[in-house]
Design an enzyme around this catalytic site. Structure first.
Site, PDB file in Angstrom:
ATOM      1  N   HIS A   1       1.174   4.988   1.148  1.00  0.00           N
ATOM      2  CA  HIS A   1       0.615   5.987   2.062  1.00  0.00           C
ATOM      3  C   HIS A   1       0.707   7.365   1.409  1.00  0.00           C
ATOM      4  O   HIS A   1       1.788   7.763   0.946  1.00  0.00           O
ATOM      5  CB  HIS A   1       1.430   6.067   3.355  1.00  0.00           C
ATOM      6  CG  HIS A   1       1.330   4.885   4.261  1.00  0.00           C
ATOM      7  ND1 HIS A   1       0.483   4.833   5.340  1.00  0.00           N
ATOM      8  CD2 HIS A   1       2.005   3.710   4.264  1.00  0.00           C
ATOM      9  CE1 HIS A   1       0.629   3.683   5.971  1.00  0.00           C
ATOM     10  NE2 HIS A   1       1.558   2.982   5.335  1.00  0.00           N
TER      11      HIS A   1
ATOM     12  N   HIS B   1       0.851  -1.195   0.000  1.00  0.00           N
ATOM     13  CA  HIS B   1       0.000   0.000   0.000  1.00  0.00           C
ATOM     14  C   HIS B   1       0.878   1.234   0.000  1.00  0.00           C
ATOM     15  O   HIS B   1       1.927   1.274   0.639  1.00  0.00           O
ATOM     16  CB  HIS B   1      -0.941   0.016   1.213  1.00  0.00           C
ATOM     17  CG  HIS B   1      -0.264  -0.296   2.507  1.00  0.00           C
ATOM     18  ND1 HIS B   1       0.061  -1.587   2.879  1.00  0.00           N
ATOM     19  CD2 HIS B   1       0.165   0.498   3.507  1.00  0.00           C
ATOM     20  CE1 HIS B   1       0.655  -1.561   4.057  1.00  0.00           C
ATOM     21  NE2 HIS B   1       0.739  -0.308   4.458  1.00  0.00           N
TER      22      HIS B   1
HETATM   23  P1  AMP Z   1       1.981  -0.246   7.353  1.00  0.00           P
HETATM   24  O1  AMP Z   1       2.772  -0.097   8.608  1.00  0.00           O
HETATM   25  O2  AMP Z   1       2.563   0.518   6.204  1.00  0.00           O
HETATM   26  O3  AMP Z   1       1.706  -1.690   7.020  1.00  0.00           O
HETATM   27  O4  AMP Z   1       0.605   0.477   7.655  1.00  0.00           O
HETATM   28  C1  AMP Z   1      -0.634  -0.141   7.670  1.00  0.00           C
HETATM   29  C2  AMP Z   1      -1.674   0.938   7.744  1.00  0.00           C
HETATM   30  O5  AMP Z   1      -2.932   0.338   7.532  1.00  0.00           O
HETATM   31  C3  AMP Z   1      -1.734   1.651   9.089  1.00  0.00           C
HETATM   32  O6  AMP Z   1      -1.559   3.046   8.861  1.00  0.00           O
HETATM   33  C4  AMP Z   1      -3.125   1.313   9.610  1.00  0.00           C
HETATM   34  O7  AMP Z   1      -3.717   2.392  10.293  1.00  0.00           O
HETATM   35  C5  AMP Z   1      -3.864   0.986   8.339  1.00  0.00           C
HETATM   36  N1  AMP Z   1      -4.992   0.075   8.494  1.00  0.00           N
HETATM   37  C6  AMP Z   1      -4.990  -1.126   9.103  1.00  0.00           C
HETATM   38  N2  AMP Z   1      -6.211  -1.702   9.015  1.00  0.00           N
HETATM   39  C7  AMP Z   1      -6.999  -0.838   8.318  1.00  0.00           C
HETATM   40  C8  AMP Z   1      -8.360  -0.852   7.902  1.00  0.00           C
HETATM   41  N3  AMP Z   1      -9.173  -1.877   8.174  1.00  0.00           N
HETATM   42  N4  AMP Z   1      -8.828   0.218   7.207  1.00  0.00           N
HETATM   43  C9  AMP Z   1      -8.013   1.260   6.917  1.00  0.00           C
HETATM   44  N5  AMP Z   1      -6.720   1.319   7.290  1.00  0.00           N
HETATM   45  C10 AMP Z   1      -6.216   0.303   7.987  1.00  0.00           C
END
Ligand code: AMP
Ligand code: ZN
Length: 140
Positions: free
Chosen positions: A102, A100
């Site tokens: 950001h 993903h």
């Molecule tokens: P990362 O550390 O780059 O894997 O970040 C994962 C991101 O996904 C974090 O910023 C979380 O807040 C976000 N996240 C996790 N679960 C969900 C969800 N169900 N809907 C939206 N964002 C999410």
């Protein structure tokens, strides 16, 4: 698609999300724990952990969506700029194992830091070490 993957479940509509963009290959939705208003995650619909796993077409579609979203995201929250980044792999802080991007809107004097702040101890590399690294990347 992975049954246990939270972002696959969002892509499939099994979990709710605040979706802001969708096309055949890409979904974008608001981060559930935003670092700033408008913090958005842009994901390939296909399950891949790392950027390197995407095909050229999937990568092009992902970054085209990021490009398209920058202006609407910033306009929606009246941001002055954004940080765009990928935690690519657990060592880089990736927690959700579905790639993903950001997009974190930034505001003048918001107290945040540039993307350089992700580094731990900053190495002091000599010129010959930099030359070797550049050559190694070029050869791979
Ligand atoms: P990362 O550390 O780059 O894997 O970040 C994962 C991101 O996904 C974090 O910023 C979380 O807040 C976000 N996240 C996790 N679960 C969900 C969800 N169900 N809907 C939206 N964002 C999410
Ligand atoms: Zn997934």
């Amino acid at each position: 698609m992975s049954d246990s993957c939270v972002f696959c479940r969002i892509v499939d509509g099994d979990l709710p999300s605040r979706t802001v963009y969708e096309d055949d290959d890409v979904l974008a939705f608001l981060d559930a724990n935003p670092l700033a208003p408008g913090h958005t995650l842009v994901v390939p619909k296909a399950h891949h952990r790392r950027l390197r796993e995407l095909s050229e077409e999937e990568s092009a579609a992902l970054f085209a969506a990021v490009h398209e979203l920058m202006e609407p995201i910033e306009a929606a929250v009246d941001a002055d700029g954004s940080n765009v980044g990928i935690n690519d792999g657990p060592a880089a802080g990736q927690e959700v194992p579905h790639l993903h991007v950001h997009v974190v809107p930034r505001f003048r004097d918001d107290g945040g830091r540039p993307i350089h702040a992700v580094a731990g101890e900053v190495p002091d590399l000599a010129d010959d070490e930099l030359d070797e690294i550049a050559a190694a990347i070029g050869e791979t």
